[in-house]
Each structure stands twice: as C-alpha cells, then as structure tokens.
Design a protein around this motif. Structure first.
Motif, PDB file in Angstrom:
ATOM      1  N   ARG A   1      -9.931  -9.214   3.542  1.00  9.06           N
ATOM      2  CA  ARG A   1     -11.243  -8.198   3.989  1.00  9.06           C
ATOM      3  C   ARG A   1     -12.084  -8.386   2.939  1.00  9.06           C
ATOM      4  O   ARG A   1     -13.510  -8.346   4.060  1.00  9.06           O
ATOM      5  CB  ARG A   1     -10.639  -6.448   3.325  1.00  9.06           C
TER       6      ARG A   1
ATOM      7  N   SER B   1     -14.269  -1.371  11.309  1.00  4.85           N
ATOM      8  CA  SER B   1     -13.366  -0.805   9.508  1.00  4.85           C
ATOM      9  C   SER B   1     -14.253  -1.591   8.681  1.00  4.85           C
ATOM     10  O   SER B   1     -13.415  -0.789   7.873  1.00  4.85           O
ATOM     11  CB  SER B   1     -11.782  -1.795   9.897  1.00  4.85           C
TER      12      SER B   1
ATOM     13  N   GLU C   1      -7.996   0.713   9.253  1.00  7.40           N
ATOM     14  CA  GLU C   1      -7.387  -0.866   9.487  1.00  7.40           C
ATOM     15  C   GLU C   1      -6.173   0.203  10.505  1.00  7.40           C
ATOM     16  O   GLU C   1      -5.307  -0.373  10.499  1.00  7.40           O
ATOM     17  CB  GLU C   1      -6.593  -1.300   8.243  1.00  7.40           C
TER      18      GLU C   1
ATOM     19  N   PRO D   1      -2.985  -5.672   7.237  1.00  6.53           N
ATOM     20  CA  PRO D   1      -3.065  -4.506   5.625  1.00  6.53           C
ATOM     21  C   PRO D   1      -2.771  -3.909   4.790  1.00  6.53           C
ATOM     22  O   PRO D   1      -2.439  -2.290   4.544  1.00  6.53           O
ATOM     23  CB  PRO D   1      -4.486  -3.038   6.606  1.00  6.53           C
TER      24      PRO D   1
ATOM     25  N   ARG E   1      -6.580  -2.332  12.739  1.00 10.21           N
ATOM     26  CA  ARG E   1      -6.822  -3.890  13.249  1.00 10.21           C
ATOM     27  C   ARG E   1      -4.645  -3.124  13.785  1.00 10.21           C
ATOM     28  O   ARG E   1      -4.221  -3.725  14.425  1.00 10.21           O
ATOM     29  CB  ARG E   1      -6.587  -4.483  12.215  1.00 10.21           C
TER      30      ARG E   1
ATOM     31  N   SER F   1      -4.625 -10.296   9.805  1.00 10.10           N
ATOM     32  CA  SER F   1      -4.911  -9.529   8.716  1.00 10.10           C
ATOM     33  C   SER F   1      -4.576  -8.427   8.892  1.00 10.10           C
ATOM     34  O   SER F   1      -4.824  -6.730   9.341  1.00 10.10           O
ATOM     35  CB  SER F   1      -7.018  -8.894   9.238  1.00 10.10           C
TER      36      SER F   1
ATOM     37  N   MET G   1      -6.963   4.053   4.933  1.00 10.94           N
ATOM     38  CA  MET G   1      -7.389   2.734   5.361  1.00 10.94           C
ATOM     39  C   MET G   1      -8.153   2.855   7.114  1.00 10.94           C
ATOM     40  O   MET G   1      -7.174   3.312   7.569  1.00 10.94           O
ATOM     41  CB  MET G   1      -6.285   1.735   5.412  1.00 10.94           C
TER      42      MET G   1
ATOM     43  N   TYR H   1      -4.735  -8.586   1.190  1.00  7.61           N
ATOM     44  CA  TYR H   1      -5.746  -7.955   2.174  1.00  7.61           C
ATOM     45  C   TYR H   1      -6.553  -7.998   1.847  1.00  7.61           C
ATOM     46  O   TYR H   1      -7.644  -8.232   2.129  1.00  7.61           O
ATOM     47  CB  TYR H   1      -5.133  -6.965   2.273  1.00  7.61           C
ATOM     48  N   ARG H   2      -6.677  -7.391   0.100  1.00  9.14           N
ATOM     49  CA  ARG H   2      -8.492  -7.511  -0.687  1.00  9.14           C
ATOM     50  C   ARG H   2      -9.496  -8.846  -0.231  1.00  9.14           C
ATOM     51  O   ARG H   2     -10.078  -8.778   0.096  1.00  9.14           O
ATOM     52  CB  ARG H   2      -8.064  -6.708  -1.830  1.00  9.14           C
TER      53      ARG H   2
ATOM     54  N   LEU I   1      -1.686  -5.866  -0.821  1.00  6.60           N
ATOM     55  CA  LEU I   1      -2.699  -5.732  -1.258  1.00  6.60           C
ATOM     56  C   LEU I   1      -3.467  -7.500  -1.497  1.00  6.60           C
ATOM     57  O   LEU I   1      -4.756  -7.436  -2.009  1.00  6.60           O
ATOM     58  CB  LEU I   1      -3.388  -4.495  -2.209  1.00  6.60           C
TER      59      LEU I   1
ATOM     60  N   ILE J   1       0.981  -1.424  -0.138  1.00 10.07           N
ATOM     61  CA  ILE J   1      -0.116  -0.021   0.416  1.00 10.07           C
ATOM     62  C   ILE J   1       1.259   1.049   0.053  1.00 10.07           C
ATOM     63  O   ILE J   1       1.451   1.266   0.921  1.00 10.07           O
ATOM     64  CB  ILE J   1      -1.037  -0.104   1.380  1.00 10.07           C
TER      65      ILE J   1
END
Length: 564
Positions: free
Chosen positions: A466, A516, A248, A456, A254, A454, A246, A462-463, A459, A238
């Motif tokens: 999520r 979140s 998160e 973040p 998180r 989890s 985000m 995490y995508r 991506l 990210i």
C-alpha cells in the motif's frame, strides 16, 4: 428402465464410463484451444500462483521480489512441489498450468462415475452426473485456473469414494493431499469423518472409528504445519473489524467482499453468498431428489437408491456450518463461499443425475402404457418433453459463448514484454498501469506492485504494498520531479511505465481500484482537473520504449533531470 443384469453390467458400465471420459476430454480440448490460441496467453489467477514458480527453472529471476516471496509463502507446499517436479523434468510452469486442468477433469470424471455407482447402481446415472459435473466445473474458472482450488473437486470426490468404500488408507492419503494442496478443504472432510463416529444402529460412539479420525487429524495437522509457518511470515491476517474499514474490500476496491445490499451479500455475493451460481441449469434438478424419494410407488426406481445417499445431506449441513463459521471468523477460515460452492456443485450434480434417471425411467414406463392405450397425442407430448430436455442437456455448452470458462488474458501486442526480457534480471518496474499485472509472468521482471498482486489480507505484506502505491501515485502526479527521485531511490526502481492517457482525469476515475488509496488519489485527481501538469510529462527524452498506448521511462534519466 430396469436395473442391468450381472451379465450386462460390465459392458454397460464400460460404455457409459467411456462416454463420460470422452466428454471430459472434449471439454478439455476446448479449454486447450483457448489456452494455446496465441503465444502470449496467460490464465488470470496463474499470474498470482504460477508466476514465481518460473524460478524453479531459473533461480536468478525476480531477485529480492516482495511479491514473489509473498505468493510463494501462501502457495500450499504440495501444489508447489508438483510444479517443482515438472520443472525438474524441464517443463515450463506456465505450460503445465494450461494442460493440468484436462488431467484434473479426467480424475473428476473417474471418481464421480465410480461414486455414483456406489449410490445408485445404474451406469447411465454415472454418465449423466459426470456430464453435468464437467459442464459445471468448466462453467467457472476454478478448474481452468490450475491453481490450488482447481484440485478441490477431484480431491473431494476421491475422499467421498474412499469414505463410502471404507478404505482407510485411501482416506488418509487423500486427506494429506488436501492439506498439502488446498488446506480449507480439510475442514470439510474432517467434519464429514466426524459424522461417522456415531453408530446409528447401536446408538453408541464408534471408538474404533474415533481412533482412526484421531490419526487423520494428526496426519493432516502435520501436513498443514509447513503452510502455516510459511504464511505466518507476513502475519497478521486482517481482522473482521479491520476489513470493514478497508475500502479495498468494499465495492470498487481491489477485492470487494462487503456489499451494502444485504440480499446481495448473503445470497449471491461472489465471496460471501450462500447460493452458488452453478451451471448448467439442469444441475438444479437435484433439489427434487428428496421429493421423489417420498413417492417410491410412483417412482419405482427410488427403491434402488443406496442408504449411502445420506452422505449428501451431511455434506450440505457440514458446508453450511463451515460457511457460518467462516463469516464469524472472517478470513481466518478464508472466504465463506469456499465451503459451499464446491460441495453444493457435487451434491447437486449427483442428485440431478439420479433425478434425471428416475424421471426418464418413469417417462419411458408411461410411454409404454400410452402405446398400449394408443394415446398418441399424450405420447407425443411426453416424447417432445424428453427430447427438449436432452437437447438442453447436451447442447448447453455450445450455446454458452464463454464455455469452457478459463478466464485467459490474450496479449495482442507483446512488444513490451519482449523488450523487458532484454533488460537485466534485477530490473524493477514502477507503474500504475494494468500492464503491471502481466510483467512478472510474461516478461519475468519484477514490478513494484500491481493491482493483481495487491491482496489486502496479510498486513505484513499489504502495508508495504500500500505504501508503494501511495508513493508512486504521489510521485507520478507531482509537479516536482524530486518526488519521483525520492521514490526511485527508496525502492531502487530501474524503469517507470506510463500509459499514454495516464495524465488525464478520466484515466484515474476509470482506475476504480486506485480510489482506495487516499489522500493521494484525490490530490492527484484534483490537480489534473485543475490543469496542473505533472513533471513526468516533460521527460519524453527519457523514454526507452514507446507504443501508441505505452511509454517506458529510464529511472536514471528521471533522477538526472530532477538533479538538474
């Protein structure tokens, strides 16, 4: 306190070094007591880095597990190779993670003691420094985690030792180990190496040293390549702009990083602040060293400080530079505090050891003068001050309830994990419960997601994680069982774990990390507050395992109910 003679130097060094190792072993034994206090005990971060390594002993565990594959990809290869080697010998990874910190503590003690003698030739200083450093590393869970960051202090001390001794082979070996075990550390060590390129005497560039630095950069780049290729599997990382949007990464998320309070963010933030929360308190006496060095007449022992002490301010400047770069290139260089916490701890411990030795020498000199002058009241005051300082020095760990800090999770009721171990190895559990954090580690069965796993940052990982959370939250709080059936079919879920109070508004509001995940969180909370009953509450007949706190539902039974 005079400099020891050549005849007594070995005996003195052995005595103080032996005491240093003794305290390191003592602190390690306290950690072992916590780690082995019960059958089901696991260190917090071992649930991320070590859980998937159980496949070294049984490759059939956690099949097609996205979480295991991700954490395998971000685990440095040298760190994984160490655990793999122990597994070949038949040693359980979780057991290794509990005893490894003791060995790393001893290595830290060895190199810090030897390094101190290179800077200030008094064995008592080595003892004071190693004791402060051991108290400091055990005051946080870095060492006790047995994760890659547990290797930072011993590896960096080894680098400094070989750097000051000009042992190029040692430097090269340590650099490669750093690249294989904790890649961010390489940036600090390479930067310090670059500081040696300029010859202060001739005021010219040292081309011989430049060639060596180039060799070091080449070897470390090769060592970093496998890690870079593995972690790119879940690219992209990210960006700063994405991170800012985000939830998160904000308070309550998180992995909170940003803080609306700029003072908290820049000064004391766990991942963003420039001032590390270092303990014990006496370690901060290290900031007095530059002041004492300005008064060599008043503090005669200052004259014994070796010119190599210049490495300490260089470490500070390099760390601050990388701290700033990590903020500018957020997450490209990982979190900014990774470049200050460990180095500042080492700098302060060494400086505090020297300061305490100088002050003790000055105090003893003054006591001799006071005895000669028969000034007993002043003498008593000085001796009281020295005694109080020594009491704080030695007893700090005993007055700290959390020392040594290894951040373990003690499972009082392991029945859930014992039951899950009896299930097929391809079992996949879906749940919003915090029990998901432990299932992969203690039951060796896959979970669809968990709070602990989890992260973040990538991506590509995490995508889908999520989306899994959104799907489960929607299905768990829906009044239509078809939502649960669709989620079960989509992910091939075998079991659905529920906390007994899962269908109360308070349960969701207390699970702050779930906030979140909008809009499902708000929809679920609103439905519960309005008294709407989720369909899963009616499926108690699908339960295959129950405790006063938990209920485990058979996914096949849920599907049958939805179809009926």
């Amino acid at each position: 306190m005079a400099k020891p003679t050549t005849a007594s130097d070995r005996t003195s060094s052995r005595l103080w070094f032996g005491l240093s190792l003794g305290f390191a072993l003592y602190y390690g034994s306290l950690a072992l007591q916590k780690s082995f206090q019960a059958e089901y005990v696991v260190q917090d971060d071992a649930r991320e880095y070590v859980f998937w390594m159980q496949r070294f002993l049984d490759p059939t565990l956690l099949p097609n597990d996205l979480i295991a594959q991700y954490f395998k990809s971000i685990t440095p290869p040298g760190y994984a190779a160490f655990y793999h080697g122990m597994a070949i010998l038949g040693v359980q990874p979780l057991w290794v993670s509990k005893v490894l910190p003791v060995g790393l503590g001893l290595i830290t003690t060895f190199y810090s003691f030897a390094l101190c003698l290179r800077l200030f030739p008094f064995p008592i200083t080595g003892f004071i420094t190693t004791l402060l450093l051991n108290q400091s590393v055990w005051s946080r869970d870095d060492l006790g985690s047995a994760t890659p960051r547990a290797f930072v202090t011993p590896l960096f001390l080894a680098f400094l030792y070989y750097l000051l001794r000009h042992q190029r082979l040692g430097i090269l070996i340590v650099l490669v180990l750093q690249a294989l075990i904790y890649p961010p550390l390489v940036f600090i060590t390479i930067a310090l190496l670059c500081c040696t390129l300029w010859d202060g005497n001739t005021r010219r560039l040292n081309f011989n040293q430049l060639k060596f630095v180039g060799i070091c950069v080449g070897f470390t780049a090769i060592a970093l390549l496998p890690y870079g290729l593995a972690s790119s599997q879940f690219a992209p990382v990210i960006t700063r702009d994405q991170a800012w949007t985000m939830p998160e990464l904000h308070p309550g998320g998180r992995h909170p990083f940003f803080n609306p309070n700029p003072w908290a963010f820049w000064l004391i933030g766990e991942h963003s602040g420039i001032i590390p929360p270092l303990m014990p308190p006496l370690i901060w006496l290290g900031v007095l060293l530059p002041i004492l060095m300005r008064y060599p007449v008043r503090f005669p022992l200052v004259q014994q400080i070796n010119h190599r002490i210049a490495i300490l301010p260089k470490m500070i400047w390099v760390s601050l530079g990388l701290f700033a770069a990590a903020h500018l290139l957020l997450l490209r260089l990982f979190f900014p505090t990774r470049y200050t916490t460990h180095t500042f701890r080492i700098v302060l411990a060494i400086a505090a050891g020297i300061v305490l030795t100088i002050l003790l020498d000055t105090l003893l000199r003054g006591c001799k003068t006071l005895v000669a002058q028969r000034r007993w009241i002043t003498l008593g005051t000085r001796l009281t001050l020295m005694t109080m300082t020594m009491l704080v020095f030695f007893t700090y760990p005993q007055v700290s309830q959390d020392f040594p800090r290894i951040n373990v999770r003690v499972i009082k009721d392991p029945s859930l994990y014992q039951f899950l171990k009896t299930q097929p190895k391809d079992t996949l559990v879906a749940t919003l419960s915090d029990e998901a954090n432990n299932i992969s580690t203690l039951a060796q069965r896959s979970v669809l997601f968990s709070k602990e796993h989890s992260l973040p940052f990538h991506l590509g990982y995490y995508r889908p994680i999520r989306q899994r959370i959104l799907d489960v939250m929607q299905a768990q709080y829906s009044s239509d069982l078809r939502a649960a059936k669709q989620t079960i079919d989509k992910y091939q879920i075998k079991l659905w774990l529920l906390d007994q109070p899962a269908f109360t508004p308070l349960y969701l509001t207390n699970s702050t990390w779930l906030s979140s995940f909008e809009p499902e969180f708000t929809i679920a909370l609103t439905n519960l507050q309005q008294g709407k009953i989720p369909a899963l509450t009616k499926l108690t007949h699908c339960s295959v395992f129950n405790t006063p706190q938990l209920m485990l539902l058979d996914a096949a039974c849920i599907k049958t109910a939805a179809e009926g």
